[in-house]
Structures are given as structure tokens and as C-alpha cells.
Motif scaffolding. Structure first.
Motif, PDB file in Angstrom:
ATOM      1  N   VAL A 109      44.855  40.843  38.767  1.00  0.00           N
ATOM      2  CA  VAL A 109      45.782  39.919  39.400  1.00  0.00           C
ATOM      3  C   VAL A 109      47.052  39.767  38.567  1.00  0.00           C
ATOM      4  CG1 VAL A 109      46.068  37.534  40.118  1.00  0.00           C
ATOM      5  CG2 VAL A 109      43.939  38.712  40.572  1.00  0.00           C
ATOM      6  N   LEU A 110      46.916  39.819  37.252  1.00  0.00           N
ATOM      7  CA  LEU A 110      48.087  39.636  36.395  1.00  0.00           C
ATOM      8  C   LEU A 110      49.149  40.695  36.686  1.00  0.00           C
ATOM      9  CD1 LEU A 110      49.437  38.175  34.009  1.00  0.00           C
ATOM     10  CD2 LEU A 110      48.368  39.851  32.507  1.00  0.00           C
ATOM     11  N   TRP A 111      48.679  41.952  36.838  1.00  0.00           N
ATOM     12  CA  TRP A 111      49.629  43.031  37.121  1.00  0.00           C
ATOM     13  C   TRP A 111      50.313  42.807  38.451  1.00  0.00           C
ATOM     14  CZ3 TRP A 111      51.938  45.977  33.976  1.00  0.00           C
ATOM     15  CH2 TRP A 111      51.338  46.300  32.740  1.00  0.00           C
ATOM     16  N   LEU A 112      49.500  42.412  39.418  1.00  0.00           N
ATOM     17  CA  LEU A 112      50.052  42.144  40.745  1.00  0.00           C
ATOM     18  C   LEU A 112      51.156  41.094  40.657  1.00  0.00           C
ATOM     19  CD1 LEU A 112      49.724  42.822  43.695  1.00  0.00           C
ATOM     20  CD2 LEU A 112      48.081  40.965  43.893  1.00  0.00           C
ATOM     21  N   PHE A 113      50.847  40.053  39.927  1.00  0.00           N
ATOM     22  CA  PHE A 113      51.802  38.954  39.771  1.00  0.00           C
ATOM     23  C   PHE A 113      53.096  39.457  39.127  1.00  0.00           C
ATOM     24  CE2 PHE A 113      53.409  35.485  37.052  1.00  0.00           C
ATOM     25  CZ  PHE A 113      53.754  34.591  38.048  1.00  0.00           C
ATOM     26  N   LEU A 114      52.921  40.253  38.053  1.00  0.00           N
ATOM     27  CA  LEU A 114      54.108  40.737  37.346  1.00  0.00           C
ATOM     28  C   LEU A 114      54.952  41.637  38.253  1.00  0.00           C
ATOM     29  CD1 LEU A 114      52.799  41.419  33.738  1.00  0.00           C
ATOM     30  CD2 LEU A 114      54.201  39.539  34.586  1.00  0.00           C
TER      31      LEU A 114
ATOM     32  N   ASN B 157      68.405  33.866  47.362  1.00  0.00           N
ATOM     33  CA  ASN B 157      67.807  33.959  48.685  1.00  0.00           C
ATOM     34  C   ASN B 157      66.871  35.167  48.750  1.00  0.00           C
ATOM     35  OD1 ASN B 157      67.373  33.637  51.471  1.00  0.00           O
ATOM     36  ND2 ASN B 157      68.978  35.130  51.908  1.00  0.00           N
ATOM     37  N   VAL B 158      67.356  36.340  48.279  1.00  0.00           N
ATOM     38  CA  VAL B 158      66.516  37.536  48.320  1.00  0.00           C
ATOM     39  C   VAL B 158      65.307  37.357  47.407  1.00  0.00           C
ATOM     40  CG1 VAL B 158      66.445  40.011  47.906  1.00  0.00           C
ATOM     41  CG2 VAL B 158      68.508  38.974  48.860  1.00  0.00           C
ATOM     42  N   ALA B 159      65.564  36.847  46.187  1.00  0.00           N
ATOM     43  CA  ALA B 159      64.469  36.693  45.220  1.00  0.00           C
ATOM     44  C   ALA B 159      63.386  35.769  45.759  1.00  0.00           C
ATOM     45  CB  ALA B 159      65.021  36.159  43.907  1.00  0.00           C
ATOM     46  N   LEU B 160      63.796  34.632  46.330  1.00  0.00           N
ATOM     47  CA  LEU B 160      62.803  33.660  46.811  1.00  0.00           C
ATOM     48  C   LEU B 160      62.061  34.177  48.033  1.00  0.00           C
ATOM     49  CD1 LEU B 160      64.683  30.274  46.350  1.00  0.00           C
ATOM     50  CD2 LEU B 160      62.803  31.198  45.013  1.00  0.00           C
ATOM     51  N   THR B 161      62.777  34.879  48.924  1.00  0.00           N
ATOM     52  CA  THR B 161      62.099  35.404  50.108  1.00  0.00           C
ATOM     53  C   THR B 161      61.046  36.437  49.713  1.00  0.00           C
ATOM     54  OG1 THR B 161      64.261  35.244  51.121  1.00  0.00           O
ATOM     55  CG2 THR B 161      62.523  36.167  52.461  1.00  0.00           C
ATOM     56  N   ALA B 162      61.322  37.180  48.654  1.00  0.00           N
ATOM     57  CA  ALA B 162      60.323  38.136  48.190  1.00  0.00           C
ATOM     58  C   ALA B 162      59.163  37.432  47.490  1.00  0.00           C
ATOM     59  CB  ALA B 162      60.979  39.141  47.245  1.00  0.00           C
ATOM     60  N   LEU B 163      59.485  36.421  46.705  1.00  0.00           N
ATOM     61  CA  LEU B 163      58.500  35.829  45.790  1.00  0.00           C
ATOM     62  C   LEU B 163      57.570  34.833  46.487  1.00  0.00           C
ATOM     63  CD1 LEU B 163      57.912  35.843  42.705  1.00  0.00           C
ATOM     64  CD2 LEU B 163      59.299  33.794  42.548  1.00  0.00           C
ATOM     65  N   VAL B 164      58.153  33.871  47.216  1.00  0.00           N
ATOM     66  CA  VAL B 164      57.386  32.706  47.649  1.00  0.00           C
ATOM     67  C   VAL B 164      56.248  33.040  48.613  1.00  0.00           C
ATOM     68  CG1 VAL B 164      57.518  30.473  48.815  1.00  0.00           C
ATOM     69  CG2 VAL B 164      59.242  31.112  47.124  1.00  0.00           C
ATOM     70  N   PRO B 165      56.509  33.796  49.720  1.00  0.00           N
ATOM     71  CA  PRO B 165      55.370  34.058  50.627  1.00  0.00           C
ATOM     72  C   PRO B 165      54.279  34.878  49.940  1.00  0.00           C
ATOM     73  CG  PRO B 165      57.468  34.674  51.641  1.00  0.00           C
ATOM     74  CD  PRO B 165      57.745  34.406  50.204  1.00  0.00           C
ATOM     75  N   ALA B 166      54.700  35.868  49.135  1.00  0.00           N
ATOM     76  CA  ALA B 166      53.704  36.708  48.472  1.00  0.00           C
ATOM     77  C   ALA B 166      52.837  35.867  47.529  1.00  0.00           C
ATOM     78  CB  ALA B 166      54.407  37.814  47.696  1.00  0.00           C
ATOM     79  N   LEU B 167      53.485  35.021  46.755  1.00  0.00           N
ATOM     80  CA  LEU B 167      52.725  34.185  45.808  1.00  0.00           C
ATOM     81  C   LEU B 167      51.812  33.223  46.540  1.00  0.00           C
ATOM     82  CD1 LEU B 167      54.903  33.156  42.750  1.00  0.00           C
ATOM     83  CD2 LEU B 167      53.030  34.777  42.905  1.00  0.00           C
ATOM     84  N   ALA B 168      52.320  32.659  47.634  1.00  0.00           N
ATOM     85  CA  ALA B 168      51.516  31.691  48.387  1.00  0.00           C
ATOM     86  C   ALA B 168      50.254  32.374  48.920  1.00  0.00           C
ATOM     87  CB  ALA B 168      52.340  31.104  49.528  1.00  0.00           C
ATOM     88  N   VAL B 169      50.426  33.585  49.504  1.00  0.00           N
ATOM     89  CA  VAL B 169      49.265  34.302  50.039  1.00  0.00           C
ATOM     90  C   VAL B 169      48.307  34.651  48.906  1.00  0.00           C
ATOM     91  CG1 VAL B 169      48.526  36.458  51.103  1.00  0.00           C
ATOM     92  CG2 VAL B 169      50.436  35.173  52.072  1.00  0.00           C
TER      93      VAL B 169
END
Lengths: 492, 265
Positions: A3-8, A46-58
Motif C-alpha cells: 500500500v505504501l508504494w501505491l500511496f507514493l 485543481n489537477v493535483a487534487l482531482t488526481a489525489l482526493v478520489p483515489a485516496l478516498a477509495v
């Protein structure tokens, strides 16, 4: 993939998105920032958050949900027959998990290959010994059902993790691509980012509230379990507290409640006059120089950890009280009223000391919020300072001070460390402040520490006690806040 | 003109109630009042006028030592009340304030009942023999403050529940109940509407029969309407002091004239 790699990877993607989004915004504006709707940084965010937030939430939800789902499905594989007498399904399931983890460890340490593990059977090899050799100790031999369940557990979590990785990565890349293509000089990136920030704030606020609700619910369920095993009439109306593990305990809250209230009462008896008088001195009489030194000093008291107060009770105040009220002829009073250092008085006095800064700083705020016009009016009529304090400021500040005292009382009722160390462990009804008594909080500590069986009423009673305590202090706090707020409105 | 008649109303020779000479007030390093000499007569309304920050309220607060409650404030010079120096060591400021009452800019009734508000001073100073006596004191103070008819049926209602004008008259009743010899009023009408202002002004004129009244006001019309003597302060100096009629019709100092005609301030 761990999971750590995925997160990074997700974080790296979003960092890349920030740079790319900013650059694209620049480009679309022809290199002139003034042509952009928002500052370039906003497009990047905007781009950074759109990439980060849904992925992290899931990712977060998946990590929480997957073990539960797998557990459920694997648990069905275990027939009721193999659950031993005195054991239960959750104990067997923990065996399954241990075996599964052990097999994982065996694969990663090279003791076995993946195929060997999948082909493993209880008939051909001694799994307990194999796992023991790589450092995983099992309590008993592995039955075929448990092994099958463990193997299924492994394969299911392997598939689950794989699917999760793919989904999360796709989400991150998809979000990145979507936001990147939308980046254009007329796109209102600033508003979108602001909305994102708003969402973040709302999530933070609701998490705090949901946690509270969660705590209350968990206590509520355990309390219901307790009342299934123990009559509620005994809990609320019985007269004795004598838990034992033979199963015929008397578990009544009343003696504990009595101890709690008695100690809190003594604490307030100490804290309220001293705190209030200190507040009156500091806010009405002290010069600025004195106030600037004395106030922080008083507030240091509030920063002392309660365990230190507990030590103070046990090692200083207790023996001192014994010296005065005990020891027969060698004592100060020559009486034999007190034998041990732990007593209601010890805990009450020390808790009172702890509450002094609490009462004084709250009362200080309240006294200061009485308008200067009141003081002028009274002084202008020829009243002295103390007459003004007594007859004008105190009545005006009284509701607020009552609120402060109630808040202090709820602190006293919920206080644990001082009473654990200073009050003793005997539950009884007594008016003698020199005897040791016990409180709700100390009993919760003692019922839950050490070897505990979470199915017995002796342990579950801690939740019922905790819930009662919670309701009690919550009620006091609500009452106090209501009074304080009502008072504040008066002068605004 | 109105102020001319009020000059004629003025009784000629009056005893001097308060005599201030060479008064200097400092707030820390700020020299707020510079060498002020004023003589305030008994049974007279004296108005202090002047632009904001000119020191008129500061000077008023010197007269009952309310400035003592401010740490950084320092008062020099002599202020005599009935020929006794109020800044003398022997004088207890608390006793002094009982003799020199004060009404403030914003009505400040205590959060008590109307009755207790008025009875506050008499209770503190022990001015009554029994409950009936106190009742009489409260009633007569409320009558003199022209508010008795409005509150007589609800003496136990909180004083804070009255309207602004009623609250200010309640505060005047509270000051009157202590039987002061001098009544200081610091812009008593600035928070009031015109009707309440008219009531308070009428009241001030009646109070003159018993007390020496000193009133600080921003309204020159008010000074002209209610006072017999007027003092004009500017930048901490007492520029001019004299009969109200004269100050408003024939001022000696050009600064007074400028202020009254609206050119400074």
C-alpha cells in the motif's frame, strides 16, 4: 504491491499533475498571467487534487472494507462442528488469520513457494512445525478446515489487493487526465479549488462529530450487552459493589456514584472559593504588573499532568493528612481517625487544587466581561471596591460563574488519575471523608485492566459505568453552556 | 433668545461650591488638562462644551476623583469642595463620591430591580432608618427623576428592561437618592432620542433648585438651553468661562466664537 508504494505513486502523480496543470494554464493564456481566470497555481492545485482526493478516498475505504468482507465470506467456510467447546467463531477466525499471515511470511522469507503453499495439505505436512521454524507460533495443530480457510483467505486478499491497486491507479490517472484537459484560461480553477477546500473543512468537522457518535454507540451496544447479562435494577438501585469472577457479583453504581460525588464535592469546596477569590483579585484589584506574572503562574497549574497530581496526593497530601488526623498520640491532633494515605479528603483536596486554575480563569473571563460602566456606576455612587464587587459585579457575573462551576464539576466527576492514586478502592456509603472510597472512573480502570474476558458482566459493567458517567457529565456541560450563553447575550 | 432668559433666571450672587485652580491632568505622558481654573456655583447648572478630546470629560471626572480608578492618570493642582481640598490625603474618595454624584454617558443601570437600583446608594451609605423610610427615599428619588409614574407599578422589574431614556432617568434617580451636593453629568443625553432628551433636560432644570449640576455636552443648543454658566474647553485648555448668554452671544475669545459658529471642532 504494498500500500505504501501505491500511496507514493498517487502522490507523485498528483505532484506531476500540479506542474503539468500549471504549465498548461500558462500556455493557454499565451504566457500572460493576466489572461487567466485564476492564478496559475490554482490550475495546478485543481489537477493535483482531482488526481489525489478520489483515489485516496477509495484507497482508504477499500482498506477498511476488504478485510471485513473477506472475513465474512471465509468465516462461512468454517463448519460449526470444528468450533471447540468453550471457544467461538471469532477465535477460530483469528487462527485462520494467523495461519494466513504465517503462510505469507513463509513465502516472502523463501521457505516455501507460492505454489507449494497453495498445494499445502494437512495430511502431507506439519504446518505448525513449518510455521514455527520461521517464527510464527500457533497454539494448536492446524485442522484441514482452518488450512482451507487460510488458503482461501490468502487468495481472496491477494485478488482484492490487486483489484484495489488497479482501481486506485485508474482513478488517479483518470482524475489527472480529466482535470488536465479541462485546464483552460477561462476555466474557473480558483472557485473549484475553494469548493474543494470547503469540502475538506466539512469532512474534518463531520469526522469529529461522527467520532463522538461512534464512541457513544459503541458504549451503548456494550452497555446493552451488559444489561442482557445483569439485571438493570441491581445496577441502578442495588446497594453493593463487589465484583468477583464466580458469576454472582453485585454490580451497583450507587456506591461508586456516591464516592464520585463526594470527592467532587470536596474538590469543588476547595476549588471554588480559592479560584473565585483569585479571579476577583486578579481582575479587580491586581495591578498590571502583578497580573502579568500571577496569571501565567496560575495557569501553569492547569498544565500539570493529572498523574503528577496523583503522585502529589499519594506521596505528599495523603501522608500529611495522616499526620494530622491519624497516628494516635504521635499525630498532630492525637487522634486515630485516619489510617491510610488514601482517602476521600486526599483525593478531593488534590483534585480541588487541580481545578483552581480552571475555575479562576473561567471566572476571570466572566468578571472581565461585566461592562466597565457597571463599575463606574457603582463607584460613582460612592461605593467602595469591595462593595462594588459584592453587590454589582458578582450578581452580574453570577450566571456565568455558576456555569464555570458546573464545568469544573464535570471535570471533577470525570477525573481518573488522581482518584486512582488518592482515593482508594473500597466501594461504600460513608460520610467520613477520612475513609478511602472509590469512584466510577477508578472502577472502570480496574475492571478493564489486567486479564479480562469481554463476555462477562464484570467487564461489561465498565461500559455501563462509562455511559452513565458520560451522560452525567454531558448533562452538566450542556447545563453549564446553556447558562453561560444565556448570560453572555445579556451584555451584547 | 432662550439663553438670555435663562441668564435672567439665574440668581445673582451664589456661593462657590467647587473651586478648581491650576488643575493639570496627565495620562501617562499625555498632558490632557492644562492649568484649568473654574469656579462652580451652588444651585447652578454649569455646562462644559468643546470639541471631542478637549478634556471636558476628564476634567469632570477630576471633580469626584473618578480618575483615581485609572492607573496612569495623575492630577495636580487644587480642587476645593466647600473650601476643602478633595485631593487631600484625609479625604476618602469613596466619601467624596457620595457627595459628588455622577451620571454617565451611557445609561448603566445595574442588573437588579428598579427598586434595588435606586436603593443601592442609600443602602451602601446607610441613609435610611427602616424599610418604610427606604421606600420613601426610592419614591421621592424616582419622582424627582420624573420617572415615578412610568415605573411605580413595576418596581421589582429589572432596570435593564426599561427603554434608553427611562434607563437614563433611572440612573439620575439612583444618583439623586444618595443625596449628593453636586451632580456631575457626562453627556447624559448622547444615547437618547429627542423626546427623552427633552425630559432629561427638563429634569436638569428642576434639579438645579437643590443641587449644583455640572453637565458635559456636545450639543451647544443643549448647553444654551439648560445651563447658566458655560465653560469652553479646547485642546486641554479652558478657553473661556462665563455666563451662558454671554458665551453664546458675545464670546471674548475668537476660538470660542469659531467653535460656536461651527468653524472648529
Amino acid at each position: 504491491m504494498p500500500v505504501l508504494w501505491l500511496f507514493l505513486i498517487i502522490v507523485a502523480l498528483s505532484a506531476f499533475g500540479f506542474i503539468a496543470g500549471r504549465a498548461r494554464a500558462y500556455q493557454s493564456a499565451g504566457g500572460d498571467v493576466r489572461n487567466l481566470h485564476s492564478l496559475p497555481g490554482y490550475y495546478g492545485y485543481n489537477v493535483a487534487l482531482t488526481a489525489l482526493v478520489p483515489a485516496l478516498a477509495v484507497l482508504a475505504v477499500w482498506l477498511l472494507a476488504q478485510p471485513m468482507l473477506i472475513e465474512n465470506s471465509v468465516s462461512k467456510m468454517i463448519p460449526d462442528e470444528i468450533i471447540a467447546e468453550g471457544s467461538n467463531r471469532s477465535l477460530v477466525m483469528s487462527d485462520v488469520r494467523r495461519v494466513a499471515n504465517g503462510l505469507d511470511l513463509a513465502v516472502s522469507s523463501g521457505a516455501m513457494t507460492n505454489d507449494e503453499v497453495n498445494a499445502l495439505s494437512t495430511d502431507t505436512s506439519d504446518i505448525r512445525a513449518t510455521l514455527g521454524s520461521i517464527g510464527v507460533a500457533l497454539g494448536s495443530d492446524v485442522s484441514p478446515e482452518v488450512l482451507a480457510a487460510a488458503q482461501s483467505y490468502r487468495s481472496k486478499s491477494y485478488t482484492g489487493t490487486l483489484v484495489m491497486t488497479v482501481v486506485v491507479l485508474l482513478l488517479a490517472i483518470g482524475g489527472l487526465a480529466l482535470a488536465y484537459t479541462r485546464t483552460h484560461k477561462d476555466f474557473r480553477a480558483r472557485n473549484v479549488v475553494e469548493r474543494g477546500v470547503l469540502g475538506l473543512l466539512i469532512i474534518a468537522a463531520s469526522l469529529a462529530i461522527l467520532t463522538t457518535i461512534g464512541i457513544v454507540l459503541s458504549m451503548l451496544f456494550e452497555t446493552m450487552n451488559f444489561f442482557r447479562l445483569h439485571p438493570w435494577t441491581d445496577f441502578f438501585f442495588g446497594g453493593t459493589w463487589s465484583p468477583n469472577f464466580r458469576g454472582d457479583s453485585d454490580l451497583s453504581i450507587l456506591p461508586l456514584l456516591w464516592g464520585t460525588l463526594y470527592i467532587s464535592f470536596i474538590a469543588l469546596l476547595v476549588a471554588v472559593p480559592i479560584g473565585l477569590f483569585a479571579a476577583i483579585y486578579l481582575s479587580e484589584y491586581a495591578s498590571n504588573a502583578v497580573r502579568s506574572i500571577a496569571k501565567p503562574l496560575l495557569e501553569i497549574l492547569a498544565g500539570i499532568p493529572t498523574i503528577v497530581y496523583g503522585l502529589f496526593a499519594l506521596l505528599t497530601v495523603g501522608p500529611m493528612l495522616v499526620n494530622v488526623f491519624g497516628r494516635g498520640d504521635q499525630g498532630l491532633l492525637g487522634v486515630e481517625w485516619m489510617s491510610g494515605a488514601t482517602s476521600v479528603l486526599t483525593a478531593g483536596v488534590v483534585m480541588g487544587i487541580m481545578l483552581i486554575p480552571f475555575v479562576s480563569s473561567l471566572s476571570d473571563d466572566i468578571i472581565n466581561s461585566v461592562p466597565q460602566a457597571m463599575r463606574d456606576g457603582s463607584l460613582g455612587l460612592g461605593a467602595t471596591k469591595s462593595e462594588t464587587v459584592r453587590q454589582v459585579i458578582m450578581p452580574a457575573a453570577l450566571p456565568g460563574i455558576v456555569g464555570a462551576i458546573l464545568l469544573a464539576a464535570s471535570r471533577a466527576i470525570g477525573e481518573t488519575m488522581i482518584v486512582v492514586m488518592g482515593a482508594g478502592a473500597i466501594a461504600k456509603f460513608s460520610l467520613n471523608p477520612l475513609e478511602s472510597m472509590t469512584t466510577i472512573t477508578t472502577r472502570i480502570v480496574s475492571q478493564l485492566t489486567g486479564d479480562t474476558d469481554f463476555a462477562s458482566p464484570e467487564t461489561l459493567v465498565a461500559f455501563a459505568l462509562g455511559l452513565t458517567l458520560f451522560v452525567l457529565t454531558l448533562g452538566l456541560n450542556i447545563l453549564a453552556l446553556y447558562i453561560v450563553r444565556k448570560y453572555r447575550e445579556q451584555y451584547e | 433668545m432662550n439663553q438670555m432668559t435663562s441668564v435672567e433666571k439665574n440668581v445673582n450672587t451664589q456661593d462657590i461650591k467647587i473651586s478648581a485652580s491650576g488643575v493639570q491632568v496627565y495620562y501617562g505622558d499625555t498632558h490632557a488638562i492644562k492649568d484649568v481654573d473654574v469656579e462652580i456655583e451652588d444651585k447652578t447648572v454649569t455646562a462644559f462644551i468643546g470639541p471631542s478630546g478637549c478634556g471636558k470629560s476628564t476634567f469632570l471626572r477630576c471633580l469626584n476623583r473618578m480618575n483615581d480608578t485609572i492607573d496612569v492618570c495623575r492630577v495636580e493642582g487644587t480642587i476645593l469642595l466647600d473650601n476643602e481640598d478633595i485631593y487631600d490625603r484625609k479625604v476618602d474618595p469613596v466619601q467624596l463620591r457620595a457627595k459628588v454624584g455622577m451620571v454617565f454617558q451611557k445609561p448603566n443601570p445595574f442588573p437588579k430591580s428598579i427598586y434595588d437600583n435606586v436603593a443601592y446608594g442609600p443602602r451602601i451609605h446607610g441613609l435610611f432608618k427602616n424599610k418604610a423610610d427606604l421606600d420613601n427615599i426610592v419614591e421621592s428619588a424616582l419622582r424627582r427623576a420624573a420617572i415615578w409614574n412610568e415605573v411605580k407599578d413595576r418596581l421589582n422589574a429589572p432596570g435593564t428592561g426599561l427603554s434608553g431614556g427611562q434607563q437614563q432617568r433611572l440612573c439620575i434617580a439612583r444618583a439623586v437618592a444618595t443625596e449628593p451636593e453636586v451632580l456631575l453629568m457626562d453627556e447624559p443625553c448622547s444615547a437618547l432620542d429627542p423626546i427623552a432628551t427633552a425630559q432629561v433636560e427638563e429634569l436638569i432644570d428642576e434639579l438645579r433648585t437643590n443641587y449644583s449640576v455640572v453637565i458635559v455636552t456636545h450639543s451647544m443648543q443643549q448647553a444654551a438651553r439648560v445651563s447658566q454658566k458655560t465653560a469652553f474647553f479646547h485642546l486641554g485648555n479652558l478657553v473661556e468661562f462665563g455666563e451662558t448668554g454671554q458665551i453664546f452671544t458675545n464670546p471674548e475669545d475668537p476660538r470660542t466664537e469659531s467653535y460656536i459658529t461651527g468653524r472648529i471642532g
